[in-house]
Design a protein around this motif. Structure first.
Motif, PDB file in Angstrom:
ATOM      1  N   ASP A 238      33.630  22.007  23.044  1.00  0.00           N
ATOM      2  CA  ASP A 238      33.224  21.887  21.649  1.00  0.00           C
ATOM      3  C   ASP A 238      33.794  23.054  20.842  1.00  0.00           C
ATOM      4  OD1 ASP A 238      30.691  22.752  19.589  1.00  0.00           O
ATOM      5  OD2 ASP A 238      31.426  20.704  19.499  1.00  0.00           O
ATOM      6  N   GLU A 239      34.494  22.718  19.747  1.00  0.00           N
ATOM      7  CA  GLU A 239      35.173  23.742  18.958  1.00  0.00           C
ATOM      8  C   GLU A 239      34.183  24.700  18.299  1.00  0.00           C
ATOM      9  OE1 GLU A 239      38.493  24.024  15.333  1.00  0.00           O
ATOM     10  OE2 GLU A 239      37.802  22.084  16.094  1.00  0.00           O
ATOM     11  N   HIS A 240      33.062  24.152  17.783  1.00  0.00           N
ATOM     12  CA  HIS A 240      32.085  25.013  17.111  1.00  0.00           C
ATOM     13  C   HIS A 240      31.430  25.974  18.102  1.00  0.00           C
ATOM     14  CE1 HIS A 240      29.081  26.217  14.139  1.00  0.00           C
ATOM     15  NE2 HIS A 240      28.191  26.126  15.117  1.00  0.00           N
ATOM     16  N   TYR A 241      31.076  25.473  19.278  1.00  0.00           N
ATOM     17  CA  TYR A 241      30.463  26.347  20.288  1.00  0.00           C
ATOM     18  C   TYR A 241      31.457  27.411  20.750  1.00  0.00           C
ATOM     19  CZ  TYR A 241      27.892  27.793  24.452  1.00  0.00           C
ATOM     20  OH  TYR A 241      27.239  28.531  25.398  1.00  0.00           O
ATOM     21  N   PHE A 242      32.738  27.049  20.823  1.00  0.00           N
ATOM     22  CA  PHE A 242      33.761  28.015  21.201  1.00  0.00           C
ATOM     23  C   PHE A 242      33.840  29.148  20.168  1.00  0.00           C
ATOM     24  CE2 PHE A 242      38.283  29.368  21.312  1.00  0.00           C
ATOM     25  CZ  PHE A 242      38.320  29.827  22.612  1.00  0.00           C
ATOM     26  N   LYS A 243      33.677  28.784  18.867  1.00  0.00           N
ATOM     27  CA  LYS A 243      33.658  29.815  17.823  1.00  0.00           C
ATOM     28  C   LYS A 243      32.443  30.723  17.976  1.00  0.00           C
ATOM     29  CE  LYS A 243      36.171  27.297  14.202  1.00  0.00           C
ATOM     30  NZ  LYS A 243      36.073  26.729  12.827  1.00  0.00           N
ATOM     31  N   GLU A 244      31.298  30.151  18.326  1.00  0.00           N
ATOM     32  CA  GLU A 244      30.091  30.953  18.539  1.00  0.00           C
ATOM     33  C   GLU A 244      30.293  31.954  19.667  1.00  0.00           C
ATOM     34  OE1 GLU A 244      26.690  28.546  19.204  1.00  0.00           O
ATOM     35  OE2 GLU A 244      26.601  27.763  17.163  1.00  0.00           O
ATOM     36  N   ILE A 245      30.915  31.501  20.754  1.00  0.00           N
ATOM     37  CA  ILE A 245      31.159  32.380  21.898  1.00  0.00           C
ATOM     38  C   ILE A 245      32.040  33.558  21.485  1.00  0.00           C
ATOM     39  CG2 ILE A 245      32.277  32.514  24.164  1.00  0.00           C
ATOM     40  CD1 ILE A 245      31.520  29.541  24.527  1.00  0.00           C
ATOM     41  N   ASN A 246      33.101  33.280  20.745  1.00  0.00           N
ATOM     42  CA  ASN A 246      34.014  34.339  20.313  1.00  0.00           C
ATOM     43  C   ASN A 246      33.345  35.310  19.348  1.00  0.00           C
ATOM     44  OD1 ASN A 246      37.056  33.980  21.214  1.00  0.00           O
ATOM     45  ND2 ASN A 246      36.198  31.939  20.976  1.00  0.00           N
ATOM     46  N   ALA A 247      32.544  34.759  18.410  1.00  0.00           N
ATOM     47  CA  ALA A 247      31.860  35.626  17.445  1.00  0.00           C
ATOM     48  C   ALA A 247      30.841  36.514  18.142  1.00  0.00           C
ATOM     49  CB  ALA A 247      31.189  34.772  16.368  1.00  0.00           C
ATOM     50  N   ALA A 248      30.103  35.949  19.091  1.00  0.00           N
ATOM     51  CA  ALA A 248      29.104  36.735  19.823  1.00  0.00           C
ATOM     52  C   ALA A 248      29.767  37.853  20.612  1.00  0.00           C
ATOM     53  CB  ALA A 248      28.302  35.827  20.753  1.00  0.00           C
ATOM     54  N   TYR A 249      30.876  37.539  21.270  1.00  0.00           N
ATOM     55  CA  TYR A 249      31.557  38.569  22.069  1.00  0.00           C
ATOM     56  C   TYR A 249      32.167  39.643  21.169  1.00  0.00           C
ATOM     57  CZ  TYR A 249      34.919  40.859  25.084  1.00  0.00           C
ATOM     58  OH  TYR A 249      35.638  41.808  25.762  1.00  0.00           O
ATOM     59  N   GLU A 250      32.715  39.223  20.021  1.00  0.00           N
ATOM     60  CA  GLU A 250      33.344  40.176  19.111  1.00  0.00           C
ATOM     61  C   GLU A 250      32.330  41.218  18.633  1.00  0.00           C
ATOM     62  OE1 GLU A 250      36.323  40.061  15.219  1.00  0.00           O
ATOM     63  OE2 GLU A 250      35.439  38.237  16.032  1.00  0.00           O
ATOM     64  N   ILE A 251      31.097  40.783  18.447  1.00  0.00           N
ATOM     65  CA  ILE A 251      30.048  41.704  17.986  1.00  0.00           C
ATOM     66  C   ILE A 251      29.505  42.550  19.131  1.00  0.00           C
ATOM     67  CG2 ILE A 251      27.717  41.816  17.009  1.00  0.00           C
ATOM     68  CD1 ILE A 251      28.480  39.253  15.409  1.00  0.00           C
ATOM     69  N   LEU A 252      29.172  41.910  20.254  1.00  0.00           N
ATOM     70  CA  LEU A 252      28.532  42.629  21.355  1.00  0.00           C
ATOM     71  C   LEU A 252      29.491  43.527  22.120  1.00  0.00           C
ATOM     72  CD1 LEU A 252      26.127  39.893  22.784  1.00  0.00           C
ATOM     73  CD2 LEU A 252      25.643  41.696  21.119  1.00  0.00           C
ATOM     74  N   SER A 253      30.790  43.279  22.016  1.00  0.00           N
ATOM     75  CA  SER A 253      31.755  44.138  22.700  1.00  0.00           C
ATOM     76  C   SER A 253      32.036  45.419  21.920  1.00  0.00           C
ATOM     77  CB  SER A 253      33.070  43.376  22.929  1.00  0.00           C
ATOM     78  OG  SER A 253      33.650  42.989  21.689  1.00  0.00           O
ATOM     79  N   ASP A 254      31.605  45.470  20.664  1.00  0.00           N
ATOM     80  CA  ASP A 254      31.741  46.680  19.837  1.00  0.00           C
ATOM     81  C   ASP A 254      30.412  47.436  19.889  1.00  0.00           C
ATOM     82  OD1 ASP A 254      31.472  48.315  17.317  1.00  0.00           O
ATOM     83  OD2 ASP A 254      33.518  47.570  17.010  1.00  0.00           O
ATOM     84  N   SER A 255      30.407  48.633  20.463  1.00  0.00           N
ATOM     85  CA  SER A 255      29.165  49.360  20.681  1.00  0.00           C
ATOM     86  C   SER A 255      28.419  49.641  19.381  1.00  0.00           C
ATOM     87  CB  SER A 255      29.455  50.682  21.409  1.00  0.00           C
ATOM     88  OG  SER A 255      30.371  51.475  20.666  1.00  0.00           O
ATOM     89  N   GLU A 256      29.131  49.959  18.315  1.00  0.00           N
ATOM     90  CA  GLU A 256      28.481  50.263  17.033  1.00  0.00           C
ATOM     91  C   GLU A 256      27.847  49.005  16.444  1.00  0.00           C
ATOM     92  OE1 GLU A 256      29.675  52.015  12.591  1.00  0.00           O
ATOM     93  OE2 GLU A 256      31.048  52.225  14.286  1.00  0.00           O
ATOM     94  N   MET A 257      28.572  47.907  16.478  1.00  0.00           N
ATOM     95  CA  MET A 257      28.036  46.660  15.941  1.00  0.00           C
ATOM     96  C   MET A 257      26.882  46.144  16.793  1.00  0.00           C
ATOM     97  SD  MET A 257      31.538  44.709  14.848  1.00  0.00           S
ATOM     98  CE  MET A 257      30.622  43.260  14.378  1.00  0.00           C
ATOM     99  N   ARG A 258      26.988  46.333  18.113  1.00  0.00           N
ATOM    100  CA  ARG A 258      25.913  45.891  18.992  1.00  0.00           C
ATOM    101  C   ARG A 258      24.615  46.650  18.699  1.00  0.00           C
ATOM    102  NH1 ARG A 258      25.932  46.030  25.678  1.00  0.00           N
ATOM    103  NH2 ARG A 258      23.849  45.095  25.952  1.00  0.00           N
ATOM    104  N   THR A 259      24.732  47.952  18.476  1.00  0.00           N
ATOM    105  CA  THR A 259      23.556  48.754  18.142  1.00  0.00           C
ATOM    106  C   THR A 259      22.926  48.285  16.835  1.00  0.00           C
ATOM    107  OG1 THR A 259      24.491  50.664  19.287  1.00  0.00           O
ATOM    108  CG2 THR A 259      22.734  51.094  17.701  1.00  0.00           C
ATOM    109  N   LYS A 260      23.770  48.008  15.864  1.00  0.00           N
ATOM    110  CA  LYS A 260      23.271  47.549  14.564  1.00  0.00           C
ATOM    111  C   LYS A 260      22.586  46.184  14.701  1.00  0.00           C
ATOM    112  CE  LYS A 260      25.878  48.472  11.094  1.00  0.00           C
ATOM    113  NZ  LYS A 260      26.984  48.441  10.099  1.00  0.00           N
ATOM    114  N   TYR A 261      23.190  45.293  15.511  1.00  0.00           N
ATOM    115  CA  TYR A 261      22.593  43.972  15.719  1.00  0.00           C
ATOM    116  C   TYR A 261      21.254  44.087  16.450  1.00  0.00           C
ATOM    117  CZ  TYR A 261      21.750  39.392  17.791  1.00  0.00           C
ATOM    118  OH  TYR A 261      21.176  38.222  18.198  1.00  0.00           O
ATOM    119  N   ASP A 262      21.179  44.949  17.454  1.00  0.00           N
ATOM    120  CA  ASP A 262      19.932  45.117  18.208  1.00  0.00           C
ATOM    121  C   ASP A 262      18.793  45.609  17.313  1.00  0.00           C
ATOM    122  OD1 ASP A 262      21.120  44.264  20.504  1.00  0.00           O
ATOM    123  OD2 ASP A 262      21.517  46.253  21.307  1.00  0.00           O
ATOM    124  N   LYS A 263      19.117  46.326  16.243  1.00  0.00           N
ATOM    125  CA  LYS A 263      18.086  46.857  15.349  1.00  0.00           C
ATOM    126  C   LYS A 263      17.761  45.907  14.202  1.00  0.00           C
ATOM    127  CE  LYS A 263      18.891  51.816  16.114  1.00  0.00           C
ATOM    128  NZ  LYS A 263      19.261  53.091  15.471  1.00  0.00           N
TER     129      LYS A 263
END
Length: 402
Positions: A59-84
């Motif tokens: 599914d193309e939309h789910y594939f976009k979700e996977i990429n967006a989630a990884y792009e955020i969680l793989s960046d330590s600064e963005m991951r910290t901001k998301y966790d808060k």
């Protein structure tokens, strides 16, 4: 619980803001815990990206979700901001270049509150395999297939239990003074955010198998998957599965057949009839004086081809591949050639006869026996105990014959 020190007011404001936001959706998308290491997140992303890639029927939309989630969680600064602060904190801070190209809430939740969605999300695609013979892929064919799907009846209304989010947040006490925030699908709308009536519909689709289509290629019917409220229906994809053929093997637009010739046919010529995939009788015949070798240079199989007798090219069926013929030459067995035939063969076959002069009184003439190359190195006496027979006398070595 009471705050400590002068930073209590700021901490309270952040806690209040975080209580109403989601900080787990991205982890759930990748199927990892919030405590996952960067390596675990990377490993989970790679596995999901390969499994759900659109080129492999994902599914193309789910594939976009996977990429967006990884792009955020793989960046330590963005991951910290998301966790808060959840996705709100990322969007207010600009997010990442890739994730910001599509509204994050529209991607993961289909819009929230007063946010404007860039457009309705698309539902999941449905894949159906279609087994197709090589003849059908050569000639083309239309197949009628029935699919059952779910369609909406009447207007959908926003679910009041989750306010259209599809998800509800629950606070669960796990210890004295400690609570855990849990997100789960809304039970009233089954995670869709809308409530509506549905019914089953049976639809007959005409699947066009075009000439020259490849194995695993898709025939797409857009918007024919299940209907869901506030979502664009996904596609129904029919995946071509090419059946094995008893005579032809295919690679791209080329075809391959195997042919065993006798030594007489290989040297003197041959002709044999092949029933092609379109029903034509094709006579494959050697040219005068053409010799088929037992093998090609370097020990490779000996192959020749008939130009333009392969598969039609998909998209341009008037251009065809080639038909390759892999030859095997079968030599005569012992006893099949009579002494009189040998004289004739020596006369007509090229090359000098392997004759040599020798003195019959002094030279020793030996003959060949059948052998197995796997027995090479095992001749003679292999150990000291076997060198003597049961009477203690030395045994004479015997030739191994098969």
């Amino acid at each position: 619980m009471h705050g400590r020190g002068g930073g209590g007011g700021r901490s309270s404001r952040r806690s209040a803001a975080s209580a109403n936001v989601d900080t787990t959706k991205l982890y759930e998308t990748l199927g990892v815990d919030k405590s996952a290491t960067a390596q675990e997140i990377k490993k989970a992303y790679r596995k999901l990206a390969v499994k759900h890639h659109p080129d492999k029927g994902g599914d193309e939309h789910y594939f976009k979700e996977i990429n967006a989630a990884y792009e955020i969680l793989s960046d330590s600064e963005m991951r910290t901001k998301y966790d808060k602060y959840g996705l709100e904190g990322l969007e207010e801070g600009g997010g990442s270049g890739g994730a910001a190209s599509e509204d994050l809430f529209s991607m993961f939740f289909g819009g929230r509150g007063g946010r404007r969605s860039a457009g309705p999300r698309r539902g999941e695609d449905v894949n159906h395999p279609v087994k197709v013979s090589l003849e059908d892929l050569y000639n083309g064919k239309t197949v009628k297939l029935a699919v059952n799907r779910q369609v909406l009846v009447g207007e959908a209304r926003v679910c009041t239990s989750c306010d259209g989010h599809g998800m509800v947040m629950e606070l669960r006490q796990i210890a004295l003074g400690m609570v855990q925030q849990i997100q789960r699908a809304c039970p009233d709308c089954e995670g869709e955010g809308y409530q509506c009536q549905k019914k089953k519909e049976r639809k007959v689709l005409e699947v066009l198998i075009e000439k020259g289509m490849q194995n695993k290629q898709k025939v797409v019917f857009q918007g024919m998957a299940d209907e869901k409220p506030n979502m664009e229906a996904g596609n129904v994809n029919f995946i071509v599965q090419e059946k094995d053929h008893e005579l032809f093997k295919r690679k791209g637009a080329d075809l391959l057949i195997s042919k065993t010739l006798s030594l007489k046919e290989a040297l003197c010529g041959f002709a044999w009839k092949v029933m092609h995939l379109d029903g034509r009788e094709v006579i494959i015949k050697s040219k005068p004086g053409e010799v088929i070798q037992a093998e090609a240079a370097g020990g490779r199989p000996f192959v020749k081809c008939v130009p333009n007798e392969g598969m039609p090219s998909h998209g341009n069926p008037f251009v065809k591949g080639n038909l390759y013929v892999l030859f095997t030459v079968q030599f005569p067995k012992d006893g099949e050639i009579q002494p009189a035939d040998v004289k004739q063969l020596r006369r007509f076959l090229p090359g000098s006869a392997m004759e040599c002069d020798y003195d019959e009184d002094t030279a020793e003439v030996v003959h060949l026996e059948n052998a197995d190359v796997r027995s090479f190195g095992k001749g003679g006496v292999q150990n000291q105990d076997a060198a003597y027979d049961s009477d203690g006398e030395q045994a004479s070595p015997q030739c191994q014959q098969s």
